[in-house]
Scaffold this motif. Structure first.
Motif, short mmCIF file in Angstrom:
data_model
loop_
_atom_site.label_atom_id
_atom_site.label_comp_id
_atom_site.label_asym_id
_atom_site.label_seq_id
_atom_site.Cartn_x
_atom_site.Cartn_y
_atom_site.Cartn_z
N ASP A 147 47.51 66.30 -2.30
CA ASP A 147 46.13 65.44 -1.31
C ASP A 147 45.89 64.21 -1.01
OD1 ASP A 147 44.89 68.03 -1.54
OD2 ASP A 147 43.29 67.53 -3.05
N ILE A 148 46.46 63.09 -2.25
CA ILE A 148 46.98 62.04 -1.68
C ILE A 148 47.77 61.44 -0.78
CG2 ILE A 148 47.54 60.08 -2.92
CD1 ILE A 148 46.28 60.95 -5.44
N ILE A 149 48.39 62.83 -0.78
CA ILE A 149 50.06 62.27 0.03
C ILE A 149 49.75 62.78 1.92
CG2 ILE A 149 52.30 63.28 0.56
CD1 ILE A 149 52.34 63.51 -1.94
N ILE A 150 48.47 63.87 1.43
CA ILE A 150 47.99 63.89 3.17
C ILE A 150 47.31 63.11 3.97
CG2 ILE A 150 46.49 65.80 4.02
CD1 ILE A 150 48.03 68.15 1.60
N VAL A 151 46.46 62.54 2.89
CA VAL A 151 45.17 61.05 2.94
C VAL A 151 46.05 60.35 3.50
CG1 VAL A 151 43.48 60.16 2.51
CG2 VAL A 151 42.96 62.58 1.89
N ILE A 153 49.73 59.74 4.45
CA ILE A 153 49.70 60.14 5.98
C ILE A 153 49.28 60.08 6.89
CG2 ILE A 153 51.55 61.48 7.01
CD1 ILE A 153 52.91 60.36 5.28
N THR A 154 47.84 60.80 7.13
CA THR A 154 46.61 60.88 8.65
C THR A 154 46.39 60.02 8.68
OG1 THR A 154 45.90 63.42 7.04
CG2 THR A 154 44.63 61.71 8.87
N MET A 155 46.28 59.21 7.48
CA MET A 155 45.65 57.16 7.75
C MET A 155 46.39 56.59 8.79
SD MET A 155 43.77 55.61 4.21
CE MET A 155 43.53 54.57 4.66
N ILE A 353 40.93 67.54 11.79
CA ILE A 353 40.56 69.06 10.78
C ILE A 353 41.98 69.27 10.59
CG2 ILE A 353 40.88 71.45 11.54
CD1 ILE A 353 38.74 70.15 14.36
N ASN A 354 43.16 69.35 10.99
CA ASN A 354 44.41 69.85 10.16
C ASN A 354 44.77 68.39 8.87
OD1 ASN A 354 46.65 71.19 11.87
ND2 ASN A 354 45.85 70.10 13.44
N ALA A 355 44.71 67.51 8.43
CA ALA A 355 44.42 66.91 7.54
C ALA A 355 43.11 67.49 5.84
CB ALA A 355 44.08 65.75 7.37
N ILE A 360 43.48 71.95 1.57
CA ILE A 360 43.16 72.67 0.99
C ILE A 360 43.95 73.50 0.69
CG2 ILE A 360 41.51 75.20 1.85
CD1 ILE A 360 39.70 72.99 2.88
N LEU A 361 44.60 74.03 1.63
CA LEU A 361 46.06 74.84 1.34
C LEU A 361 46.71 73.80 -0.17
CD1 LEU A 361 46.98 75.20 5.31
CD2 LEU A 361 46.11 77.10 3.65
#
Length: 529
Positions: A147-151, A153-155, A353-355, A360-361
């Motif tokens: 989740d940290i990786i996802i957040v 990259i989203t930023m 939304i995708n992030a 969750i996934l």
């Protein structure tokens, strides 16, 4: 999208008009697209241990040579033609809608979004697993790392496409360096006899699915078509660079690995790290660990770009009617979320939304995520190939700056082998292997069922809007006729009142009744509005 960055349709309602397709907003050049597409079509050797697990080396190397030539090359060239003909973000989501109509286009957009969303969420999970193999983290902490990786990259993505291109370029270079060292240092170790070994069992479903998954990223190359500079030349050059480069990157390190260790039982995800240490020492093993995790970050970055634009296309296809529930929800959101971000090339709403869903996934098992992805990929591939031929037939005069030679029959020839391979893979995934029918078929049906229910809801909303509009027009017409009749009787009343009191009274009564009915009709109109 219109000038203000919101969603709009052309006057015929057939195609989505996206401001992101404007050439003035083009920000991705040749090497920028190569860097991003590298993680769409390969991402490096990391994780390819699965190929050795699936089959003896002979079958692996034959597949690595043949599949990109008979499957990936036609898909890449078809993508180049369609991207230059319709250069809008969203890629084959737009092309399928244009070829097959709104209904099938909606299903395709939904499948595409699910595929790339699930695929993108796999890579942060794998990165957290690689880290856990070294530092022994519990499952919950692994998911938090993902989740940290996802957040993070989203930023970066919210700052703009150029930032993503720079990030992908840096990751490409860093993750590629250990592989190059491994390939060069391993040259003296090459043993040709280990590359043609045929002895052993072949897991055909696993081998074929992994091969196609390895090279299926060429479908995604149209996702940024609206932001690519000089697409008619750029796409052809990118295809010419990537296909031989990716083939070499998959074959050479695998040949070195099998020359060092030919025991298939040792090949599990992460075994390349151990082989790197055996070949050159712990320093190369450490570099492989860093590069493999960076590679997963790059893969997530590239695939999430595709899923975000697929979601944007899906939402824009279902909205824009003015009074649907989706339009009402979008109007409730702040403009900063729904308007086009000029730097990112997409509304922040879709990125966020995708992030959130990917985060969750990240708590689900990787195997479950892949099951959903691979089932739908075959349907999307078949629609993509069909759309290419359909547009050649229905839109023969569409400008195509890059066009594959030949007419309709030649276009059919381009899709025959990819179609056959796709159907064989679908059959293997549904009915092949020990768990195919037990797990894959329910997963496949469940995704299709959700899409069917969503389409049914969308159809009801469209029917409701059509009925409401028809009733509005009917009441408006009745009101207009009653008002005209009332005005006519009023005129007649003025002429009859002086000569015939009885007729004048009747005309006055009828005029008042019509006026009252007209008022009630106007009240209904006000209520509907």
């Amino acid at each position: 999208m219109g000038k203000d960055g919101r969603m709009s349709f052309d006057q015929r309602g057939e195609g989505l008009v996206s401001s992101s397709s404007s050439s003035s907003g083009s920000s991705v050049g040749l090497w920028g697209l190569v860097a991003i597409a590298f993680f769409w079509v390969s991402g490096g050797v990391y994780g390819n241990e699965t190929l050795v697990m699936a089959a003896p080396s002979y079958y692996v190397f034959v597949g690595l040579i043949i599949v990109p030539l008979v499957y990936s090359l036609p898909i890449a060239l078809i993508t180049a033609e369609l991207s230059t003909a319709m250069p809008a973000d969203g890629g084959f989501g737009h092309w399928v809608r244009k070829a097959c109509g709104a209904r099938i286009g909606m299903h395709n957009a939904y499948w595409v979004w699910i595929i790339w969303l699930v695929d993108s969420s796999v890579y942060p999970v794998l990165a957290s697993h690689f880290i856990s193999n070294q530092f022994k983290m519990p499952k919950a902490l692994q998911s938090l790392v993902a989740d940290i990786i996802i957040v993070s990259i989203t930023m970066v993505k919210l700052t703009g496409t150029k930032a993503v291109v720079r990030l992908s370029s840096v990751i490409s270079a860093v993750s590629f360096v250990p592989t190059v060292i491994y390939m060069l240092v391993g040259i003296p170790k090459l043993e040709t006899k280990e590359l043609v070994e045929r002895t052993g069992e072949v897991d055909w479903p696993l081998l074929l699915s992994w091969m196609l998954w390895l090279y299926s990223g060429f479908f995604s190359m149209g996702s940024l078509a609206g932001q690519v500079r000089d697409p008619q030349k750029t796409y052809v050059k990118v295809t010419g660079v990537l296909i031989p480069f990716v083939m070499l990157l998959n074959i050479w390190p695998l040949a070195v690995s099998l020359s060092i260790d030919n025991d298939r039982d040792n090949y599990n995800p992460g075994h390349f790290n151990d082989l790197a240490g055996k070949l050159a020492g712990n320093w190369l093993k450490f570099l492989f660990l860093i590069a493999s995790n960076l590679c997963q970050v790059g893969l997530y970055t590239g695939q999430s770009l595709t899923s975000e634009r697929a979601l944007a296309h899906l939402v824009e296809s279902a909205s824009g009617k003015g009074d649907s529930w989706l339009d009402r929800v979008l109007r409730m959101l702040p403009d900063t979320l729904t308007e086009m971000n000029d730097k990112a090339g997409i509304a922040p709403l879709y990125v966020m939304i995708n992030a959130c869903i990917a985060a969750i996934l990240a708590w689900f098992p990787v195997t479950s995520l892949v099951e959903y992805e691979m089932m739908l990929m075959s349907l999307v591939a078949l629609l993509f190939l069909y759309s290419f031929v359909k547009l050649r037939i229905t839109e023969p005069d569409m400008p195509r700056p890059f066009r594959l030679r030949g007419g309709t029959w030649m276009a059919i020839g381009w899709i025959v082998i990819p179609t056959m391979i796709t159907l064989v893979n679908l059959g293997f995934q549904l009915f092949g292997g020990d768990d195919g029918f037990r797990t894959h078929v329910p997963a496949f049906i469940s995704v299709l069922l959700v899409g069917g229910l969503a389409h049914f809801a969308w159809h009801l909303e469209a029917r409701k809007s059509w009925t409401r509009a028809s009733l509005f027009r009917k009441i408006h017409e009745e009101s207009r006729v009653d008002l005209e009749e009332s005005q006519l009787l009023t005129t007649v009343q003025g002429g009859t009142a002086s000569g015939d009191d009885e007729n004048g009274s009747e005309a006055h009564y009828r005029s008042g009744k019509l006026a009252s009915r007209s008022t009630r009709s106007e009240d209904k109109l006000f209520t509907l509005e």
